[in-house]
Write a protein that holds these residues in place. Structure first.
Motif, PDB file in Angstrom:
ATOM      1  N   TYR A 178       0.825  -1.199   0.000  1.00 14.89           N
ATOM      2  CA  TYR A 178       0.000   0.000   0.000  1.00 14.89           C
ATOM      3  C   TYR A 178       0.865   1.256   0.000  1.00 14.89           C
ATOM      4  O   TYR A 178       2.024   1.248   0.411  1.00 14.89           O
ATOM      5  CB  TYR A 178      -0.964   0.009   1.198  1.00 14.89           C
ATOM      6  CG  TYR A 178      -0.319   0.116   2.561  1.00 14.89           C
ATOM      7  CD1 TYR A 178      -0.173   1.352   3.192  1.00 14.89           C
ATOM      8  CD2 TYR A 178       0.145  -1.020   3.232  1.00 14.89           C
ATOM      9  CE1 TYR A 178       0.409   1.457   4.453  1.00 14.89           C
ATOM     10  CE2 TYR A 178       0.732  -0.916   4.491  1.00 14.89           C
ATOM     11  CZ  TYR A 178       0.864   0.318   5.092  1.00 14.89           C
ATOM     12  OH  TYR A 178       1.439   0.418   6.335  1.00 14.89           O
ATOM     13  N   GLY A 179       0.281   2.328  -0.489  1.00 20.96           N
ATOM     14  CA  GLY A 179       0.990   3.604  -0.549  1.00 20.96           C
ATOM     15  C   GLY A 179       0.211   4.577  -1.412  1.00 20.96           C
ATOM     16  O   GLY A 179      -0.759   4.210  -2.078  1.00 20.96           O
ATOM     17  N   GLY A 180       0.636   5.826  -1.416  1.00 20.88           N
ATOM     18  CA  GLY A 180      -0.057   6.871  -2.164  1.00 20.88           C
ATOM     19  C   GLY A 180       0.049   6.682  -3.668  1.00 20.88           C
ATOM     20  O   GLY A 180       0.728   5.786  -4.180  1.00 20.88           O
ATOM     21  N   GLY A 184       4.554   3.423  -7.214  1.00 21.65           N
ATOM     22  CA  GLY A 184       5.093   2.204  -7.814  1.00 21.65           C
ATOM     23  C   GLY A 184       4.421   0.913  -7.396  1.00 21.65           C
ATOM     24  O   GLY A 184       4.988  -0.169  -7.585  1.00 21.65           O
ATOM     25  N   LYS A 185       3.216   0.991  -6.842  1.00 22.36           N
ATOM     26  CA  LYS A 185       2.528  -0.231  -6.386  1.00 22.36           C
ATOM     27  C   LYS A 185       2.274  -1.187  -7.558  1.00 22.36           C
ATOM     28  O   LYS A 185       2.586  -2.385  -7.476  1.00 22.36           O
ATOM     29  CB  LYS A 185       1.194   0.118  -5.721  1.00 22.36           C
ATOM     30  CG  LYS A 185       1.308   0.973  -4.479  1.00 22.36           C
ATOM     31  CD  LYS A 185      -0.028   1.166  -3.804  1.00 22.36           C
ATOM     32  CE  LYS A 185      -1.027   1.909  -4.659  1.00 22.36           C
ATOM     33  NZ  LYS A 185      -0.629   3.313  -4.937  1.00 22.36           N
ATOM     34  N   SER A 299       1.943  -6.799   5.338  1.00 22.97           N
ATOM     35  CA  SER A 299       1.528  -5.505   4.799  1.00 22.97           C
ATOM     36  C   SER A 299       2.768  -4.622   4.728  1.00 22.97           C
ATOM     37  O   SER A 299       3.422  -4.378   5.750  1.00 22.97           O
ATOM     38  CB  SER A 299       0.463  -4.854   5.688  1.00 22.97           C
ATOM     39  OG  SER A 299      -0.740  -5.604   5.673  1.00 22.97           O
ATOM     40  N   ALA A 300       3.092  -4.162   3.538  1.00 19.27           N
ATOM     41  CA  ALA A 300       4.306  -3.356   3.343  1.00 19.27           C
ATOM     42  C   ALA A 300       3.942  -2.071   2.621  1.00 19.27           C
ATOM     43  O   ALA A 300       3.255  -2.097   1.595  1.00 19.27           O
ATOM     44  CB  ALA A 300       5.349  -4.144   2.534  1.00 19.27           C
ATOM     45  N   ASP A 301       4.403  -0.947   3.149  1.00 24.18           N
ATOM     46  CA  ASP A 301       4.041   0.330   2.539  1.00 24.18           C
ATOM     47  C   ASP A 301       5.158   0.863   1.653  1.00 24.18           C
ATOM     48  O   ASP A 301       6.345   0.585   1.857  1.00 24.18           O
ATOM     49  CB  ASP A 301       3.677   1.356   3.615  1.00 24.18           C
ATOM     50  CG  ASP A 301       4.866   1.725   4.494  1.00 24.18           C
ATOM     51  OD1 ASP A 301       5.720   0.843   4.708  1.00 24.18           O
ATOM     52  OD2 ASP A 301       4.938   2.868   4.952  1.00 24.18           O
TER      53      ASP A 301
END
Length: 479
Positions: A178-180, A184-185, A299-301
Protein backbone atom coordinates in the motif's frame (compact mmCIF):
# COMPACT_ATOMS: atom_id res chain seq x y z
CA UNK A 1 -15.87 3.39 -48.09
CA UNK A 2 -13.90 3.94 -44.88
CA UNK A 3 -10.64 5.83 -45.39
CA UNK A 4 -7.58 6.03 -43.16
CA UNK A 5 -8.56 9.58 -42.17
CA UNK A 6 -12.12 8.49 -41.39
CA UNK A 7 -11.03 5.44 -39.40
CA UNK A 8 -8.53 7.42 -37.34
CA UNK A 9 -11.12 10.14 -36.72
CA UNK A 10 -13.47 7.51 -35.27
CA UNK A 11 -10.62 6.17 -33.15
CA UNK A 12 -9.84 9.63 -31.81
CA UNK A 13 -13.46 10.18 -30.82
CA UNK A 14 -13.28 7.02 -28.68
CA UNK A 15 -9.82 7.86 -27.29
CA UNK A 16 -10.94 11.36 -26.26
CA UNK A 17 -13.61 9.84 -24.04
CA UNK A 18 -11.09 7.66 -22.21
CA UNK A 19 -8.12 9.92 -21.40
CA UNK A 20 -7.57 13.47 -20.18
CA UNK A 21 -7.58 16.36 -22.61
CA UNK A 22 -3.91 17.14 -21.86
CA UNK A 23 -2.79 13.58 -22.62
CA UNK A 24 -4.90 13.56 -25.78
CA UNK A 25 -3.32 16.82 -26.99
CA UNK A 26 0.20 15.65 -26.13
CA UNK A 27 0.19 12.10 -27.48
CA UNK A 28 -2.61 11.63 -30.01
CA UNK A 29 -3.27 14.94 -31.76
CA UNK A 30 0.18 14.99 -33.47
CA UNK A 31 -0.42 11.52 -34.98
CA UNK A 32 -1.34 11.38 -38.69
CA UNK A 33 -3.22 8.54 -40.45
CA UNK A 34 -1.26 7.15 -43.42
CA UNK A 35 -3.32 4.39 -45.01
CA UNK A 36 -5.95 1.75 -44.45
CA UNK A 37 -5.57 -1.59 -46.21
CA UNK A 38 -6.66 -5.15 -45.39
CA UNK A 39 -8.15 -4.10 -42.04
CA UNK A 40 -4.78 -2.59 -41.05
CA UNK A 41 -4.62 1.10 -40.17
CA UNK A 42 -1.18 2.71 -40.46
CA UNK A 43 -0.52 5.84 -38.41
CA UNK A 44 2.54 8.07 -38.44
CA UNK A 45 4.25 9.02 -35.14
CA UNK A 46 7.12 11.49 -34.72
CA UNK A 47 9.73 9.14 -33.26
CA UNK A 48 10.67 5.69 -32.03
CA UNK A 49 10.26 7.00 -28.48
CA UNK A 50 6.70 8.04 -29.33
CA UNK A 51 5.88 4.56 -30.61
CA UNK A 52 7.30 2.90 -27.49
CA UNK A 53 5.41 5.26 -25.19
CA UNK A 54 2.07 4.53 -26.88
CA UNK A 55 2.69 0.80 -26.77
CA UNK A 56 3.69 0.85 -23.11
CA UNK A 57 0.92 3.08 -21.80
CA UNK A 58 -2.01 2.87 -24.24
CA UNK A 59 -1.74 -0.57 -25.80
CA UNK A 60 -4.97 -2.02 -24.35
CA UNK A 61 -6.96 1.10 -25.19
CA UNK A 62 -5.63 1.20 -28.76
CA UNK A 63 -6.28 -2.50 -29.25
CA UNK A 64 -9.90 -2.27 -28.14
CA UNK A 65 -10.45 0.97 -30.09
CA UNK A 66 -9.17 -0.54 -33.34
CA UNK A 67 -11.42 -3.56 -32.75
CA UNK A 68 -14.44 -1.28 -32.35
CA UNK A 69 -13.68 0.72 -35.49
CA UNK A 70 -12.27 -1.95 -37.83
CA UNK A 71 -13.73 -5.14 -36.36
CA UNK A 72 -12.13 -8.07 -34.58
CA UNK A 73 -9.56 -8.56 -37.38
CA UNK A 74 -8.48 -4.92 -37.25
CA UNK A 75 -4.78 -4.19 -36.78
CA UNK A 76 -2.67 -1.12 -36.10
CA UNK A 77 0.68 -0.39 -37.71
CA UNK A 78 3.04 2.47 -36.95
CA UNK A 79 5.05 4.52 -39.41
CA UNK A 80 7.92 5.89 -37.33
CA UNK A 81 9.92 8.88 -38.58
CA UNK A 82 13.66 8.26 -38.61
CA UNK A 83 14.96 11.41 -40.30
CA UNK A 84 14.28 15.07 -39.78
CA UNK A 85 13.33 17.57 -42.45
CA UNK A 86 11.30 20.75 -42.77
CA UNK A 87 8.50 18.89 -44.53
CA UNK A 88 6.94 16.00 -42.64
CA UNK A 89 6.02 14.10 -45.80
CA UNK A 90 9.64 14.04 -46.94
CA UNK A 91 10.83 12.10 -43.90
CA UNK A 92 11.78 8.48 -44.26
CA UNK A 93 9.97 6.15 -41.91
CA UNK A 94 10.05 2.58 -40.71
CA UNK A 95 7.03 0.35 -40.25
CA UNK A 96 6.40 -1.25 -36.87
CA UNK A 97 3.38 -3.40 -36.06
CA UNK A 98 1.50 -3.12 -32.82
CA UNK A 99 2.91 -5.69 -30.40
CA UNK A 100 1.27 -9.13 -30.53
CA UNK A 101 -1.72 -9.77 -28.29
CA UNK A 102 -0.21 -12.78 -26.59
CA UNK A 103 2.01 -15.83 -27.08
CA UNK A 104 2.50 -17.06 -30.61
CA UNK A 105 1.09 -20.48 -29.91
CA UNK A 106 -2.69 -20.74 -30.09
CA UNK A 107 -4.50 -20.68 -26.79
CA UNK A 108 -6.38 -23.81 -25.84
CA UNK A 109 -9.40 -21.90 -24.59
CA UNK A 110 -10.66 -18.36 -24.10
CA UNK A 111 -10.34 -17.04 -20.58
CA UNK A 112 -12.36 -14.73 -18.43
CA UNK A 113 -9.69 -12.08 -18.90
CA UNK A 114 -10.83 -11.72 -22.54
CA UNK A 115 -14.22 -10.74 -21.16
CA UNK A 116 -16.05 -7.67 -22.29
CA UNK A 117 -19.58 -6.85 -21.11
CA UNK A 118 -21.99 -9.15 -22.90
CA UNK A 119 -19.23 -11.15 -24.54
CA UNK A 120 -18.29 -14.13 -22.37
CA UNK A 121 -17.19 -16.92 -24.68
CA UNK A 122 -16.94 -20.09 -22.57
CA UNK A 123 -13.84 -18.91 -20.71
CA UNK A 124 -13.76 -21.64 -18.11
CA UNK A 125 -12.24 -25.08 -17.87
CA UNK A 126 -13.21 -28.09 -15.80
CA UNK A 127 -10.77 -28.41 -12.86
CA UNK A 128 -8.46 -31.40 -13.18
CA UNK A 129 -8.99 -31.84 -16.93
CA UNK A 130 -6.39 -29.42 -18.20
CA UNK A 131 -4.62 -26.28 -17.03
CA UNK A 132 -6.05 -23.00 -18.21
CA UNK A 133 -3.86 -21.08 -20.66
CA UNK A 134 -4.62 -17.47 -19.81
CA UNK A 135 -3.42 -14.01 -20.72
CA UNK A 136 -1.86 -12.80 -17.48
CA UNK A 137 -2.63 -9.12 -18.28
CA UNK A 138 0.91 -8.19 -17.23
CA UNK A 139 2.82 -5.22 -18.60
CA UNK A 140 6.13 -6.73 -19.68
CA UNK A 141 8.00 -3.50 -18.86
CA UNK A 142 7.17 -3.85 -15.15
CA UNK A 143 10.15 -5.88 -13.94
CA UNK A 144 12.35 -5.83 -10.85
CA UNK A 145 15.37 -4.59 -12.79
CA UNK A 146 13.50 -1.37 -13.56
CA UNK A 147 12.17 -0.88 -10.03
CA UNK A 148 14.65 1.33 -8.18
CA UNK A 149 15.19 0.23 -4.59
CA UNK A 150 15.52 2.74 -1.78
CA UNK A 151 14.70 3.22 1.88
CA UNK A 152 11.18 4.14 0.81
CA UNK A 153 10.39 0.69 -0.63
CA UNK A 154 13.05 -1.78 0.55
CA UNK A 155 10.78 -3.98 2.69
CA UNK A 156 8.07 -4.24 0.02
CA UNK A 157 10.58 -4.98 -2.74
CA UNK A 158 12.39 -7.65 -0.70
CA UNK A 159 9.12 -9.40 0.13
CA UNK A 160 8.02 -9.20 -3.50
CA UNK A 161 11.27 -10.78 -4.66
CA UNK A 162 10.93 -13.59 -2.11
CA UNK A 163 7.43 -14.34 -3.37
CA UNK A 164 8.54 -14.35 -7.00
CA UNK A 165 11.25 -16.89 -6.18
CA UNK A 166 8.92 -19.18 -4.24
CA UNK A 167 5.25 -18.38 -4.94
CA UNK A 168 2.78 -19.76 -2.43
CA UNK A 169 5.49 -21.28 -0.23
CA UNK A 170 6.49 -18.28 1.85
CA UNK A 171 5.36 -16.29 4.87
CA UNK A 172 4.05 -13.41 2.77
CA UNK A 173 0.65 -14.71 1.77
CA UNK A 174 -1.10 -12.50 1.11
CA UNK A 175 1.34 -9.70 0.34
CA UNK A 176 -0.50 -6.41 0.82
CA UNK A 177 1.34 -3.46 -0.75
CA UNK A 178 0.00 0.00 0.00
CA UNK A 179 0.99 3.60 -0.55
CA UNK A 180 -0.06 6.87 -2.16
CA UNK A 181 -0.67 7.50 -5.84
CA UNK A 182 2.29 7.09 -8.17
CA UNK A 183 4.69 5.39 -5.76
CA UNK A 184 5.09 2.20 -7.81
CA UNK A 185 2.53 -0.23 -6.39
CA UNK A 186 1.39 -1.51 -9.79
CA UNK A 187 4.98 -1.78 -11.02
CA UNK A 188 6.01 -3.82 -7.99
CA UNK A 189 3.10 -6.29 -7.94
CA UNK A 190 3.35 -6.86 -11.69
CA UNK A 191 7.11 -7.41 -11.35
CA UNK A 192 6.28 -10.44 -9.20
CA UNK A 193 4.05 -11.88 -11.90
CA UNK A 194 6.55 -11.24 -14.69
CA UNK A 195 9.41 -12.88 -12.78
CA UNK A 196 7.27 -15.94 -12.02
CA UNK A 197 6.30 -16.23 -15.69
CA UNK A 198 9.93 -15.84 -16.73
CA UNK A 199 11.41 -18.28 -14.20
CA UNK A 200 8.69 -20.94 -14.05
CA UNK A 201 7.04 -20.71 -17.47
CA UNK A 202 3.66 -22.45 -17.56
CA UNK A 203 4.13 -24.11 -14.19
CA UNK A 204 2.07 -21.34 -12.58
CA UNK A 205 -1.00 -19.59 -13.94
CA UNK A 206 -0.61 -15.90 -13.15
CA UNK A 207 -3.37 -13.31 -13.39
CA UNK A 208 -3.22 -9.57 -12.80
CA UNK A 209 -6.59 -7.85 -12.49
CA UNK A 210 -7.80 -4.51 -11.17
CA UNK A 211 -10.51 -4.53 -8.54
CA UNK A 212 -12.75 -2.67 -10.99
CA UNK A 213 -12.32 -5.36 -13.64
CA UNK A 214 -12.94 -8.10 -11.09
CA UNK A 215 -16.17 -6.38 -10.02
CA UNK A 216 -17.36 -5.83 -13.60
CA UNK A 217 -16.67 -9.46 -14.51
CA UNK A 218 -18.55 -10.66 -11.44
CA UNK A 219 -21.58 -8.49 -12.24
CA UNK A 220 -21.57 -9.74 -15.83
CA UNK A 221 -21.28 -13.35 -14.68
CA UNK A 222 -24.33 -12.93 -12.42
CA UNK A 223 -26.26 -11.32 -15.26
CA UNK A 224 -25.50 -14.29 -17.49
CA UNK A 225 -26.15 -16.93 -14.80
CA UNK A 226 -22.47 -17.93 -14.78
CA UNK A 227 -21.42 -16.98 -11.26
CA UNK A 228 -20.35 -20.54 -10.41
CA UNK A 229 -18.09 -20.65 -13.47
CA UNK A 230 -16.62 -17.28 -12.54
CA UNK A 231 -15.75 -18.67 -9.09
CA UNK A 232 -14.30 -21.85 -10.57
CA UNK A 233 -12.04 -19.88 -12.88
CA UNK A 234 -10.58 -17.66 -10.16
CA UNK A 235 -10.12 -20.54 -7.72
CA UNK A 236 -7.82 -22.22 -10.23
CA UNK A 237 -5.38 -19.31 -10.53
CA UNK A 238 -1.99 -20.05 -8.95
CA UNK A 239 -0.87 -16.44 -8.49
CA UNK A 240 -3.66 -13.87 -8.22
CA UNK A 241 -2.72 -10.17 -8.25
CA UNK A 242 -5.52 -7.72 -7.49
CA UNK A 243 -4.69 -4.02 -7.84
CA UNK A 244 -6.41 -1.11 -6.04
CA UNK A 245 -8.34 -3.33 -3.64
CA UNK A 246 -9.78 -0.22 -1.96
CA UNK A 247 -12.37 -0.01 -4.75
CA UNK A 248 -14.12 -3.02 -3.23
CA UNK A 249 -15.30 -0.52 -0.64
CA UNK A 250 -19.10 -0.59 -0.31
CA UNK A 251 -19.54 -3.43 -2.84
CA UNK A 252 -20.99 -6.07 -0.52
CA UNK A 253 -21.66 -8.84 -3.06
CA UNK A 254 -18.22 -8.45 -4.63
CA UNK A 255 -16.59 -8.57 -1.18
CA UNK A 256 -18.48 -11.75 -0.32
CA UNK A 257 -17.41 -13.43 -3.57
CA UNK A 258 -13.80 -12.36 -3.14
CA UNK A 259 -13.87 -13.59 0.47
CA UNK A 260 -14.71 -17.13 -0.68
CA UNK A 261 -12.18 -17.02 -3.52
CA UNK A 262 -9.50 -15.74 -1.13
CA UNK A 263 -10.20 -18.57 1.32
CA UNK A 264 -10.07 -21.23 -1.40
CA UNK A 265 -6.79 -19.93 -2.84
CA UNK A 266 -5.14 -19.51 0.56
CA UNK A 267 -6.13 -22.99 1.72
CA UNK A 268 -4.72 -24.48 -1.49
CA UNK A 269 -1.38 -22.71 -1.01
CA UNK A 270 -1.94 -20.34 -3.94
CA UNK A 271 -0.23 -16.96 -3.86
CA UNK A 272 -2.33 -13.81 -3.34
CA UNK A 273 -0.94 -10.31 -3.93
CA UNK A 274 -2.98 -7.19 -3.23
CA UNK A 275 -2.39 -3.46 -3.53
CA UNK A 276 -4.20 -0.44 -2.12
CA UNK A 277 -3.73 3.27 -1.59
CA UNK A 278 -4.00 2.78 2.19
CA UNK A 279 -3.36 0.21 4.91
CA UNK A 280 -5.97 -2.58 5.31
CA UNK A 281 -7.37 -1.16 8.56
CA UNK A 282 -7.96 2.24 6.92
CA UNK A 283 -10.05 1.03 3.98
CA UNK A 284 -13.65 2.14 4.63
CA UNK A 285 -16.73 -0.06 4.13
CA UNK A 286 -14.81 -3.33 3.89
CA UNK A 287 -15.99 -6.34 5.90
CA UNK A 288 -13.94 -7.06 9.01
CA UNK A 289 -13.41 -10.66 7.96
CA UNK A 290 -11.73 -9.44 4.74
CA UNK A 291 -9.61 -6.86 6.60
CA UNK A 292 -8.50 -9.69 8.90
CA UNK A 293 -7.44 -11.86 5.97
CA UNK A 294 -5.61 -9.00 4.27
CA UNK A 295 -3.42 -8.88 7.38
CA UNK A 296 -2.61 -12.60 7.50
CA UNK A 297 0.64 -12.25 5.58
CA UNK A 298 2.72 -9.08 5.23
CA UNK A 299 1.53 -5.50 4.80
CA UNK A 300 4.31 -3.36 3.34
CA UNK A 301 4.04 0.33 2.54
CA UNK A 302 5.67 2.35 -0.23
CA UNK A 303 6.72 5.80 0.92
CA UNK A 304 7.69 8.96 -0.92
CA UNK A 305 11.17 8.39 -2.39
CA UNK A 306 14.06 10.27 -0.82
CA UNK A 307 16.34 12.46 -2.95
CA UNK A 308 18.89 9.72 -3.76
CA UNK A 309 16.17 7.35 -4.95
CA UNK A 310 14.52 10.09 -7.01
CA UNK A 311 17.85 10.81 -8.69
CA UNK A 312 18.39 7.10 -9.48
CA UNK A 313 14.85 6.80 -10.89
CA UNK A 314 15.45 9.73 -13.22
CA UNK A 315 18.76 8.30 -14.42
CA UNK A 316 17.11 4.94 -15.13
CA UNK A 317 14.24 6.58 -17.00
CA UNK A 318 16.67 8.49 -19.18
CA UNK A 319 18.76 5.38 -19.87
CA UNK A 320 15.65 3.37 -20.72
CA UNK A 321 14.87 5.92 -23.41
CA UNK A 322 18.43 5.93 -24.74
CA UNK A 323 19.25 9.53 -23.94
CA UNK A 324 21.77 11.40 -21.82
CA UNK A 325 20.41 14.07 -19.51
CA UNK A 326 22.87 16.44 -17.84
CA UNK A 327 23.26 15.86 -14.11
CA UNK A 328 22.20 19.46 -13.42
CA UNK A 329 18.83 18.76 -15.06
CA UNK A 330 18.39 15.55 -13.10
CA UNK A 331 19.18 17.43 -9.88
CA UNK A 332 16.69 20.16 -10.82
CA UNK A 333 13.90 17.62 -11.39
CA UNK A 334 14.80 15.57 -8.30
CA UNK A 335 14.66 18.66 -6.08
CA UNK A 336 11.38 19.95 -7.49
CA UNK A 337 9.33 16.75 -7.94
CA UNK A 338 9.09 14.99 -4.60
CA UNK A 339 5.57 13.67 -4.16
CA UNK A 340 5.75 10.45 -6.20
CA UNK A 341 7.51 8.46 -8.90
CA UNK A 342 4.84 9.19 -11.51
CA UNK A 343 5.53 12.93 -11.32
CA UNK A 344 9.25 12.28 -11.79
CA UNK A 345 8.65 10.16 -14.87
CA UNK A 346 6.07 12.62 -16.15
CA UNK A 347 8.66 15.41 -16.02
CA UNK A 348 11.16 13.36 -18.04
CA UNK A 349 8.50 12.34 -20.56
CA UNK A 350 7.41 15.94 -21.07
CA UNK A 351 11.02 16.94 -21.70
CA UNK A 352 11.54 14.12 -24.19
CA UNK A 353 8.26 14.78 -25.99
CA UNK A 354 9.04 18.48 -26.34
CA UNK A 355 12.56 17.75 -27.57
CA UNK A 356 11.16 15.25 -30.10
CA UNK A 357 8.53 17.66 -31.44
CA UNK A 358 11.02 20.53 -31.71
CA UNK A 359 13.77 18.28 -33.10
CA UNK A 360 16.13 19.30 -30.30
CA UNK A 361 19.17 17.03 -30.02
CA UNK A 362 20.34 18.18 -26.59
CA UNK A 363 18.27 19.31 -23.62
CA UNK A 364 19.85 22.02 -21.46
CA UNK A 365 18.87 23.31 -18.02
CA UNK A 366 17.19 26.45 -19.34
CA UNK A 367 15.01 24.39 -21.63
CA UNK A 368 14.13 22.03 -18.76
CA UNK A 369 13.09 24.94 -16.54
CA UNK A 370 11.01 26.45 -19.33
CA UNK A 371 9.27 23.21 -20.29
CA UNK A 372 8.56 22.16 -16.71
CA UNK A 373 7.65 25.55 -15.25
CA UNK A 374 3.93 24.73 -15.25
CA UNK A 375 4.61 21.52 -13.33
CA UNK A 376 6.78 23.20 -10.70
CA UNK A 377 5.13 25.18 -7.92
CA UNK A 378 5.20 28.95 -8.40
CA UNK A 379 8.32 30.47 -6.87
CA UNK A 380 6.27 33.12 -5.12
CA UNK A 381 3.47 31.04 -3.64
CA UNK A 382 2.45 32.12 -0.14
CA UNK A 383 2.11 29.08 2.08
CA UNK A 384 -1.12 28.83 4.07
CA UNK A 385 -2.50 26.55 6.77
CA UNK A 386 -4.80 25.02 4.16
CA UNK A 387 -1.91 24.29 1.79
CA UNK A 388 0.06 22.71 4.64
CA UNK A 389 -2.95 20.53 5.45
CA UNK A 390 -3.04 19.47 1.80
CA UNK A 391 0.69 18.63 1.75
CA UNK A 392 0.49 16.57 4.93
CA UNK A 393 -2.71 14.72 3.97
CA UNK A 394 -1.32 13.94 0.52
CA UNK A 395 1.79 12.52 2.21
CA UNK A 396 -0.32 10.32 4.50
CA UNK A 397 -2.75 9.38 1.72
CA UNK A 398 -5.83 10.66 3.55
CA UNK A 399 -8.62 13.10 2.71
CA UNK A 400 -7.81 16.65 3.83
CA UNK A 401 -11.14 16.99 5.61
CA UNK A 402 -10.16 14.18 7.99
CA UNK A 403 -7.72 16.38 9.95
CA UNK A 404 -10.54 18.83 10.62
CA UNK A 405 -12.93 16.17 11.89
CA UNK A 406 -13.29 14.91 15.46
CA UNK A 407 -11.74 11.50 14.94
CA UNK A 408 -9.15 9.70 17.08
CA UNK A 409 -7.77 7.34 14.45
CA UNK A 410 -4.04 7.15 15.10
CA UNK A 411 -2.95 7.95 11.54
CA UNK A 412 -5.26 10.98 11.32
CA UNK A 413 -4.25 12.26 14.77
CA UNK A 414 -0.59 12.04 13.76
CA UNK A 415 -1.24 13.85 10.47
CA UNK A 416 -3.18 16.56 12.31
CA UNK A 417 -0.42 17.10 14.87
CA UNK A 418 2.25 17.33 12.18
CA UNK A 419 0.15 19.78 10.17
CA UNK A 420 -0.34 21.94 13.29
CA UNK A 421 3.42 21.86 13.97
CA UNK A 422 4.23 22.89 10.37
CA UNK A 423 1.53 25.57 10.41
CA UNK A 424 3.20 27.16 13.41
CA UNK A 425 6.63 26.93 11.78
CA UNK A 426 5.75 28.21 8.29
CA UNK A 427 2.95 30.73 8.92
CA UNK A 428 2.52 33.77 11.15
CA UNK A 429 -0.84 32.50 12.38
CA UNK A 430 -1.60 32.49 16.11
CA UNK A 431 -2.22 29.28 18.00
CA UNK A 432 -5.90 30.21 18.21
CA UNK A 433 -6.12 30.71 14.42
CA UNK A 434 -4.36 27.41 13.77
CA UNK A 435 -6.77 25.61 16.10
CA UNK A 436 -9.78 27.13 14.34
CA UNK A 437 -8.47 25.87 10.97
CA UNK A 438 -8.42 22.33 12.39
CA UNK A 439 -12.12 22.00 13.17
CA UNK A 440 -12.36 24.71 15.83
CA UNK A 441 -9.89 23.19 18.27
CA UNK A 442 -8.59 25.03 21.33
CA UNK A 443 -5.12 26.61 21.33
CA UNK A 444 -4.08 24.14 24.07
CA UNK A 445 -4.61 21.30 21.56
CA UNK A 446 -2.17 23.03 19.19
CA UNK A 447 0.40 23.42 21.97
CA UNK A 448 0.08 19.70 22.80
CA UNK A 449 0.46 18.77 19.11
CA UNK A 450 3.61 20.86 18.70
CA UNK A 451 5.11 19.39 21.89
CA UNK A 452 4.30 15.83 20.74
CA UNK A 453 5.92 16.32 17.33
CA UNK A 454 9.04 17.90 18.84
CA UNK A 455 9.41 14.96 21.21
CA UNK A 456 9.10 12.47 18.35
CA UNK A 457 11.67 14.39 16.32
CA UNK A 458 14.22 13.91 19.10
CA UNK A 459 13.59 10.18 19.50
CA UNK A 460 12.38 8.78 16.16
CA UNK A 461 14.53 8.76 12.97
CA UNK A 462 11.39 7.86 11.01
CA UNK A 463 9.59 11.02 12.15
CA UNK A 464 12.67 13.11 11.60
CA UNK A 465 12.85 11.94 7.97
CA UNK A 466 9.11 12.41 7.53
CA UNK A 467 9.23 16.02 8.77
CA UNK A 468 12.31 16.73 6.67
CA UNK A 469 10.53 15.62 3.49
CA UNK A 470 7.43 17.64 4.28
CA UNK A 471 9.47 20.74 5.16
CA UNK A 472 11.41 20.45 1.90
CA UNK A 473 8.14 20.30 -0.03
CA UNK A 474 6.83 23.43 1.69
CA UNK A 475 10.14 25.27 1.29
CA UNK A 476 10.15 24.59 -2.47
CA UNK A 477 6.69 26.18 -2.64
CA UNK A 478 7.90 29.31 -0.83
CA UNK A 479 11.21 29.94 -2.57
Amino acid sequence: MLTAEGAWKECLEIIQDNISYQKYKSWFEPIKPVKLADDTLTIQVPSQFWYEWLEEHYYNMLRSTIAKVLGKNGKLEYSVLVEKSDRLEDNRSIRLPQRPMGPSKPQEMNTFTDYHPGKIENPFVIPGIRKTNIDSNLNISYVFDRFIEGDCNRLARSAAMAIAENPGNNSFNPLFVYGGTGLGKTHLVQSIGNKIKHDFGDEYSVLYVSSETFTNEFVQAIRNNRASEFTTFYRNIDVLIVDDIQFFSGKEKTQEEFFHIFNALHQDGKQIILSSDRAPKDIPDIEDRLISRFSWGLSADLQIPEYETRYAILERKANDNGINIDSNIIEFIAHNFKSNVRDLEGAVIKLLATASLKHVDEIDLNMAKSVLKDMVKSSHTQVSIESIQNYVCEYFGIDTNKVREKTRKQEIVEARQIAMYLSKKFTKSSLKTIGLQFGGRDHSTVIHAISTVEERLSTSPKHKRMLSELEQKIEVATL
